[in-house]
Scaffold this active site. Sequence first.
Site, PDB file in Angstrom:
ATOM      1  N   THR A  70       5.920  -3.457   1.909  1.00 45.25           N
ATOM      2  CA  THR A  70       5.075  -4.587   2.078  1.00 45.25           C
ATOM      3  C   THR A  70       4.830  -5.051   3.514  1.00 45.25           C
ATOM      4  OG1 THR A  70       5.387  -4.996  -0.379  1.00 45.25           O
ATOM      5  CG2 THR A  70       4.496  -6.890   1.064  1.00 45.25           C
ATOM      6  N   ASN A 148       0.404   5.542  -5.510  1.00 45.13           N
ATOM      7  CA  ASN A 148       1.507   5.389  -6.212  1.00 45.13           C
ATOM      8  C   ASN A 148       1.274   5.471  -7.660  1.00 45.13           C
ATOM      9  OD1 ASN A 148      -0.285   2.908  -5.242  1.00 45.13           O
ATOM     10  ND2 ASN A 148       0.845   1.557  -6.737  1.00 45.13           N
ATOM     11  N   GLN A 176       4.778   6.097  -0.939  1.00 47.81           N
ATOM     12  CA  GLN A 176       5.173   7.059  -1.903  1.00 47.81           C
ATOM     13  C   GLN A 176       5.307   8.643  -1.572  1.00 47.81           C
ATOM     14  OE1 GLN A 176       5.513   6.506  -5.087  1.00 47.81           O
ATOM     15  NE2 GLN A 176       5.150   4.450  -4.931  1.00 47.81           N
ATOM     16  N   SER A 196       9.241   3.112   2.818  1.00 47.74           N
ATOM     17  CA  SER A 196      10.245   2.134   2.202  1.00 47.74           C
ATOM     18  C   SER A 196      11.317   2.882   1.459  1.00 47.74           C
ATOM     19  CB  SER A 196       9.339   1.080   1.058  1.00 47.74           C
ATOM     20  OG  SER A 196      10.336   0.413   0.236  1.00 47.74           O
ATOM     21  N   THR A 234      18.178 -10.264  12.816  1.00 52.57           N
ATOM     22  CA  THR A 234      19.314  -9.630  12.559  1.00 52.57           C
ATOM     23  C   THR A 234      19.226  -8.451  11.806  1.00 52.57           C
ATOM     24  OG1 THR A 234      20.705 -11.525  13.115  1.00 52.57           O
ATOM     25  CG2 THR A 234      21.980  -9.824  12.240  1.00 52.57           C
ATOM     26  N   CYS A 321       4.403  -3.096  -9.832  1.00 50.21           N
ATOM     27  CA  CYS A 321       4.276  -4.480  -9.583  1.00 50.21           C
ATOM     28  C   CYS A 321       2.962  -5.003 -10.506  1.00 50.21           C
ATOM     29  CB  CYS A 321       3.526  -4.423  -8.329  1.00 50.21           C
ATOM     30  SG  CYS A 321       4.323  -3.260  -7.063  1.00 50.21           S
TER      31      CYS A 321
END
Length: 374
Positions: A70, A148, A176, A196, A234, A321
């Site tokens: 995202t 997806n 994906q 991801s 960080t 989602c």
Amino acid sequence: MIYADNAATTRMDNEAFEAMKPFLLENFGNASQPYSFSRAAKKAIKQARSTIAECIAALPEEIYFTSGGTESDNWAVKGSTLLCGDLSETITSEIEHHAILNTCKTIERLGFPVSYLTVDSAGIIKPDILREKVSPKTKLVTIMLANNEIGTIQPIQELCSIAHENGCLFHTDAVQAVGHIEIDVKKLNVDMLSASAHKFNGPKGIGFLYIKKGTNLPPYLDGGLQEFGIRAGTENIASIVAMGVALRNNVKNIDQRYKELKKLENILISELSKAKIDFIRNGTSLGLPGNVNLSFRDVEGEMLLHRLDLLGICVSTGSACDSKRTQISHVIKALRIPDVYGKGTLRISFGKDNNEHDALRIAKELIRIINLIA
Ligand code: PLP
């Protein structure tokens, strides 16, 4: 339990999980600190960056760690349009993930025009459609590499050439695809690519954006000087390390796994066909390995999902989602299949932990449920 929702998320690779631990317990130092205790963290980030770069044929300095798909998508789209300041156009497709679609809605609200390309009945974007749409006003083209919901793989190389011929940047949401099919960013020639970790057996909340060397993308998160000064915060060292291990392990077995997953797809489809179940397979059989999207006639997809859930089988009706909505998903709508099938859509996505028994059992239970309500 049979988990067949690997397009929603995957179980972590054991080696990747083990690799995280030292950076949470012993080597917990902040990689930005100059003392020797932080050296292990710094070295581990560097190693992970090189491994990930190697897996997609990129340079280490082209990999920027983010909090996931995202964020990578938001950065690519908002970075190339909003932060550059001019009122240029973005072109995307109507079957993108909401990480792209809702980002496009945001830039539209701010006055930046967005065009949405249609797909054919198999869910493929025809390059000519982009050729007709692109204009001197277009600044960015963002088209997903693999979908997806239905697993279709887009002709990214061709779409990217059209964008470049017209002086546009090209971004692809490859969330994906990375770790599941071979990715070579140099061959694809894309300017940006999102990934991801939790989709390829890595941890959740970590991902990366590939940014081709020389691409002028402004920072999305302002703050410290991490990630070559353009993505502050960080570093999530343990997750970055685990992402590197997970991707390396997936890429090592990519061809073998492709064959295994295609076999599971074939078992499922042939069992349903043998039982004369009335269904459409959405997408194409050449899509992402393991992704089977089926629309059953006169059945509610949600009902199928809940009945399978009671039997300990996890699948999805649309994308994860969207799992609270009962409407036909935007992807299935874009295929323009009749509503009598559309409402009965189920996504079964096999992963490396699934076997032939799982495919047979899912087929058997689906046949039983559908015949019961007929
Ligand atoms: N893009 C695609 C194609 C996806 O499938 C997903 C997740 O479902 C995302 C983006 C969002 O990724 P993340 O869950 O890492 O934010």
